[in-house]
Design an enzyme around this catalytic site. Structure first.
Site, PDB file in Angstrom:
ATOM      1  CG  ASP A   1      35.175 -46.412 -19.042  1.00 51.21           C
ATOM      2  OD1 ASP A   1      36.269 -45.955 -18.681  1.00 51.21           O
ATOM      3  OD2 ASP A   1      34.091 -46.090 -18.521  1.00 51.21           O
ATOM      4  CB  ILE A   2      34.498 -49.977 -14.969  1.00 52.21           C
ATOM      5  CG1 ILE A   2      35.646 -50.979 -15.095  1.00 52.21           C
ATOM      6  CG2 ILE A   2      33.480 -50.469 -13.941  1.00 52.21           C
ATOM      7  CD1 ILE A   2      36.464 -51.151 -13.824  1.00 52.21           C
TER       8      ILE A   2
ATOM      9  CD  GLU B   1      37.231 -45.063 -14.687  1.00 49.42           C
ATOM     10  OE1 GLU B   1      36.330 -44.208 -14.800  1.00 49.42           O
ATOM     11  OE2 GLU B   1      38.331 -44.819 -14.154  1.00 49.42           O
TER      12      GLU B   1
END
Length: 398
Positions: free
Chosen positions: A266-267, A309
């Site tokens: 996950d960003i 994301e």
């Protein structure tokens, strides 16, 4: 006069029989090609019909397709013996078993699992589509059949591919779809030395025209499949395809008694970047991260966009420690990449958090594996982000 008339009638009947045989063959092969949209299977049907004694009866048939991106011909498939001895053995077995063209076409799976040396050789060949690309390139660029049927003509041709194939007398015909050349077929009688006749060339050309349309339809179908499987922004697999591929790779891991790891990524603080710079800037970050993940993975690994994301990476035959090393490599490359305006992020860089879970250590099925990787990702976020966390049954995570 009556004798001459009888000869003409006999000749007429022979022509009718040949025409009937040719039309029957085209009908049979066209029907076979309509049963599948798989490109490799269609190529196999085409080349089998060209080489089978019940078909056109050539010793060898090679098929090359145009790669427009690289402006070259790529070897896609070849059918034919590797030696005269092998040819005799194969032909004797086919005759002994009285195999029809339909029987030979039905052997596709066997062929696919046991590629011949000739097939492997042809698949390694790429020919530039330019004037000095050789005679195969010339046939593709001119869109016309090329016949080399005698020693005098052959002696004037200096072509590396022909030398590799040890080809003497042969014919090359273009594959066309809607008047556009999409490839070429090469055929010869290298072992039997049977002369290639005008009727052979006429039939091969007619057959290639049917084959070209079937190949083009298959390619369009595969392009449609590709679009349905991939994420439109990143061009890696989408969530739906990921779910299917994870199920399949888990089945294989169970059958082979091998580990399989899953990395969920996950960003970090992506909303902050999106809110300050806008969605187009955020899309560029997502695309670049997908590219970094893909380029940092091994050939057997399967990257996908999980949603928003989030990304996932399926790692077949991979232990926890091996997965951690791969994850760290990806994490560091993302941290080090000079993303535009990365300084606005809380850590002064675009970063990702990762969670890892492994079959069979952590989970026995797809649902459990995703849940455990998600728990590990949650822990990575809680521990400060920009790190890789491996799932642990004892502490929840470690």
């Amino acid at each position: 006069m009556e004798e001459n008339l009888q000869k003409e009638i006999k000749l007429y009947h022979q022509k009718l029989q040949r025409l009937e045989s040719e039309l029957s063959l085209l009908y049979e092969v066209s029907n076979a090609m309509r049963t599948t949209l798989d490109l490799d299977e269609i190529l196999y049907i085409i080349l089998t019909a060209i080489t089978a004694h019940a078909g056109l009866g050539f010793n060898r048939a090679l098929l090359f397709l145009v790669n427009e991106d690289e402006n070259c011909l790529e070897g896609k498939m070849a059918i034919g013996p590797g030696s005269a001895e092998e040819a005799g053995k194969i032909w004797s077995e086919i005759d002994a078993e009285r195999m029809s063209l339909e029987d030979l076409i039905a052997c596709y799976e066997q062929y696919k699992n046991n590629p011949s040396q000739l097939d492997q050789l042809v698949k390694s060949i790429k020919i530039p589509l330019r004037e000095d690309g050789g005679i195969l390139a010339l046939a593709a660029m001119e869109g016309m059949p090329i016949e080399v049927l005698d020693e005098e003509v052959r002696s004037k041709i200096n072509d590396l591919i022909l030398d590799i194939l040890k080809a003497d007398y042969f014919v090359i015909v273009p594959l066309k779809a809607k008047d556009k050349v999409i490839g070429v077929i090469f055929a010869d009688n290298i072992y039997s030395r049977k002369p290639i006749t005008k009727d052979d060339i006429k039939m091969l050309t007619m057959f290639a025209n049917h084959a070209g349309l079937a190949i083009e339809n298959s390619k369009l179908y595969q392009q449609t499949l590709y679009l349905s499987y991939t994420d439109s922004l990143t061009r890696i697999y989408n969530h739906g395809r990921f779910q299917y591929l994870l199920e399949e790779t888990l089945k294989e891991a169970k059958e082979k008694n091998q580990p399989l790891s899953l990395i969920l990524m996950d960003i970090d603080n992506f909303k902050n970047y999106n809110d300050n710079l806008g969605h187009p800037a955020g899309d560029e970050v997502i695309k670049k991260i997908a590219e970094i993940i893909k380029n940092s993975s091994r050939k057997q690994d399967i990257p996908a966009r999980y949603g928003g994301e989030e990304f996932v990476l399926i790692l077949p035959e991979t232990s926890k420690e091996e997965a951690r090393i791969i994850g760290e490599r990806i994490r560091k490359r993302i941290v080090d990449y000079p993303f535009k305006d990365k300084e606005i992020q809380p850590q002064g860089a675009i970063t990702v958090s990762m969670g890892i879970a492994t079959f069979p250590d952590d989970a026995e099925n797809k649902k459990e594996l995703i849940e455990k990787a998600d728990l590990a990702l949650f822990a990575a976020k809680n521990k400060g982000k920009n790190q890789v966390v491996i799932y642990s049954i004892y502490l929840g995570v470690k």
